[in-house]
Design an enzyme around this catalytic site. Structure first.
Site, short mmCIF file in Angstrom:
data_model
loop_
_atom_site.label_atom_id
_atom_site.label_comp_id
_atom_site.label_asym_id
_atom_site.label_seq_id
_atom_site.Cartn_x
_atom_site.Cartn_y
_atom_site.Cartn_z
N ARG A 131 0.86 -1.19 0.00
CA ARG A 131 0.00 0.00 0.00
C ARG A 131 0.89 1.23 0.00
NH1 ARG A 131 2.39 1.97 3.76
NH2 ARG A 131 0.86 3.65 3.72
N GLY A 132 0.26 2.41 -0.14
CA GLY A 132 1.04 3.63 -0.32
C GLY A 132 1.13 3.92 -1.81
N ARG B 134 -7.02 -0.25 -7.10
CA ARG B 134 -7.43 0.80 -6.15
C ARG B 134 -7.60 2.10 -6.96
NH1 ARG B 134 -4.19 1.18 -0.61
NH2 ARG B 134 -6.14 2.14 0.05
N ASP C 207 -1.92 10.91 -2.28
CA ASP C 207 -2.30 9.87 -3.24
C ASP C 207 -2.63 10.45 -4.61
OD1 ASP C 207 -2.92 8.68 -0.43
OD2 ASP C 207 -2.68 7.01 -1.83
N LYS D 40 -4.71 9.99 2.96
CA LYS D 40 -5.40 9.12 3.92
C LYS D 40 -6.48 9.87 4.71
CE LYS D 40 -5.09 5.66 4.40
NZ LYS D 40 -6.07 4.77 3.70
O1 MRU Z 1 -4.49 3.15 2.14
P1 MRU Z 1 -3.02 3.39 2.03
O2 MRU Z 1 -2.23 2.85 3.17
O3 MRU Z 1 -2.48 2.97 0.69
O4 MRU Z 1 -2.89 4.97 2.10
C1 MRU Z 1 -1.62 5.54 1.98
C2 MRU Z 1 -1.61 7.00 2.14
O5 MRU Z 1 -2.62 7.65 2.25
C3 MRU Z 1 -0.27 7.66 2.06
O6 MRU Z 1 -0.22 8.80 2.86
C4 MRU Z 1 -0.02 8.09 0.60
O7 MRU Z 1 -0.20 7.00 -0.25
C5 MRU Z 1 1.34 8.63 0.41
S1 MRU Z 1 2.58 7.37 0.51
C6 MRU Z 1 4.07 8.03 0.17
#
Ligand code: MRU
Length: 345
Positions: free
Chosen positions: A48-49, A91, A235, A246
């Site tokens: 994730r990320g 996603r 994102d 997030k």
């Molecule tokens: O649901 P996730 O864990 O994929 O969400 C991740 C985030 O919101 C991070 O802050 C974002 O992807 C930046 S990662 C460098």
């Protein structure tokens, strides 16, 4: 440098993903040979990320092409269309996913013969570029902080969420090494607890002290003047500088404005989507309500309760002090400033 292992690794012609659902209790690497399985791993949050899911998808394209070429050497491009679609749809919110898939596809036309060498080289380049972007952003973001800075971060925008090193955590790592940081707070980040499970773990592995808080404590922390900057990843950033990140990031931005705290968003150029005018157009992923009805597999709410589980929110550009990218910093973002940044790349 960071002591966190790479979340996405290509080894012995296979994709290895560190299973982030199990951290920090267990460090398990899962091995993938099929693009459809990689798409499922992205959906299930094994990886994730935003940047990390883009990189994993790029390696997913390598696996798709490898498997298709063995069966349909002449029309592997047609044969992988379904895989490409599954990866793209894994996603919806992070633009890095489709950005990486599009970048991989720009090579398709020029390939003759076995597609794997060229595609693998490109996937590895995407990962390496992301890591070096993170180091550059680490320095640029750190330059904005004054000495003895106290920072609050949300979710996990660290090595685990990227090719390595991290975006928001890259800034914190860099500034810590430069002796500028006095205190790091991490929001636990319900419901997946990326803050407590991943960010706190990454920082402690690097011997950077961190204080964990529940999201609800952020207001009091700021009211007591114990934070100077909120530092987060993104994102998707739209043409006007609105930021999807997030769920809970917007609340922090509103609180920060109320209490005179500055808001920094750290993200590579691959997170910027100039096709979307503003944040209202971003598709916000809504995940299974069970994720908030349960904690670590244990039911904590009445099973029949209604629950709403948006995974991201949008912070308006007006609440952001700085967007830090590897190509430069945009202070108080506007559409004009974002266009100038992008035209210089
Ligand atoms: O649901 P996730 O864990 O994929 O969400 C991740 C985030 O919101 C991070 O802050 C974002 O992807 C930046 S990662 C460098």
């Amino acid at each position: 440098m960071s002591n966190t292992p790479y979340a996405v690794q290509w080894q012995q012609a296979q994709l290895h993903l560190l299973d982030q659902r199990k951290l920090p209790q267990e460090k398990v690497m899962l091995v993938y040979n099929q693009a459809a399985e990689v798409a499922q791993a992205i959906k299930d949050m094994v990886v994730r990320g935003a940047p990390a899911i883009g990189i994993a998808a790029a390696y997913g394209v390598v696996l798709a092409a490898k498997n298709a070429y063995q069966i349909h050497a002449d029309n592997w491009r047609d044969a992988i269309q379904n895989d490409l679609q599954q990866l793209a749809q894994a996603r919806p919110t992070a633009v890095n996913l489709v950005w990486a898939l599009q970048r991989m596809q720009t090579h398709f036309a020029k390939i003759s013969g076995d597609p794997v060498p060229i595609l693998l080289q490109e996937a590895q380049k995407i990962q390496q570029e992301d890591i070096s972007a993170n180091y550059t952003m680490g320095q640029l973001g750190s330059n904005l902080l004054s000495n003895n800075c106290r920072v609050l971060t949300h979710c996990n925008a660290g090595a685990l969420a990227t090719g390595g090193y991290g975006t928001a955590l890259g800034v914190i790592r860099y500034a810590w090494a430069a002796g500028k940081i006095m205190q790091v707070y991490a929001d636990e980040t319900r419901p997946w607890l990326q803050g407590s499970r991943l960010t706190a773990w990454e920082l402690l592995e690097d011997n950077i002290p961190v204080t964990l808080i529940v999201e609800g404590a952020a207001a009091t922390l700021m009211r007591q003047q114990r934070v100077d900057w909120v530092i987060v990843g993104a994102d998707r950033i739209t043409a006007n500088g609105d930021v999807a990140n997030k769920i809970g990031t917007y609340s922090l931005a509103v609180l920060a404005r109320q209490h005179g705290v500055k808001m920094m968003v750290v993200a590579p150029i691959s997170t910027i989507d100039m096709q979307l005018a503003d944040g209202n157009q971003i598709i916000i992923e809504e995940r299974d309500p069970q994720e908030i009805i349960t904690v670590a597999g244990k039911t904590i709410a009445p099973q029949n309760v209604n629950a709403w589980n948006p995974a991201f929110d949008v912070t308006p550009a007006a609440l952001i002090e700085a967007i830090v990218t590897e190509k430069g910093v945009v202070m108080q973002p506007t559409i004009e400033k974002m266009q100038t940044l992008l035209s210089s790349t």
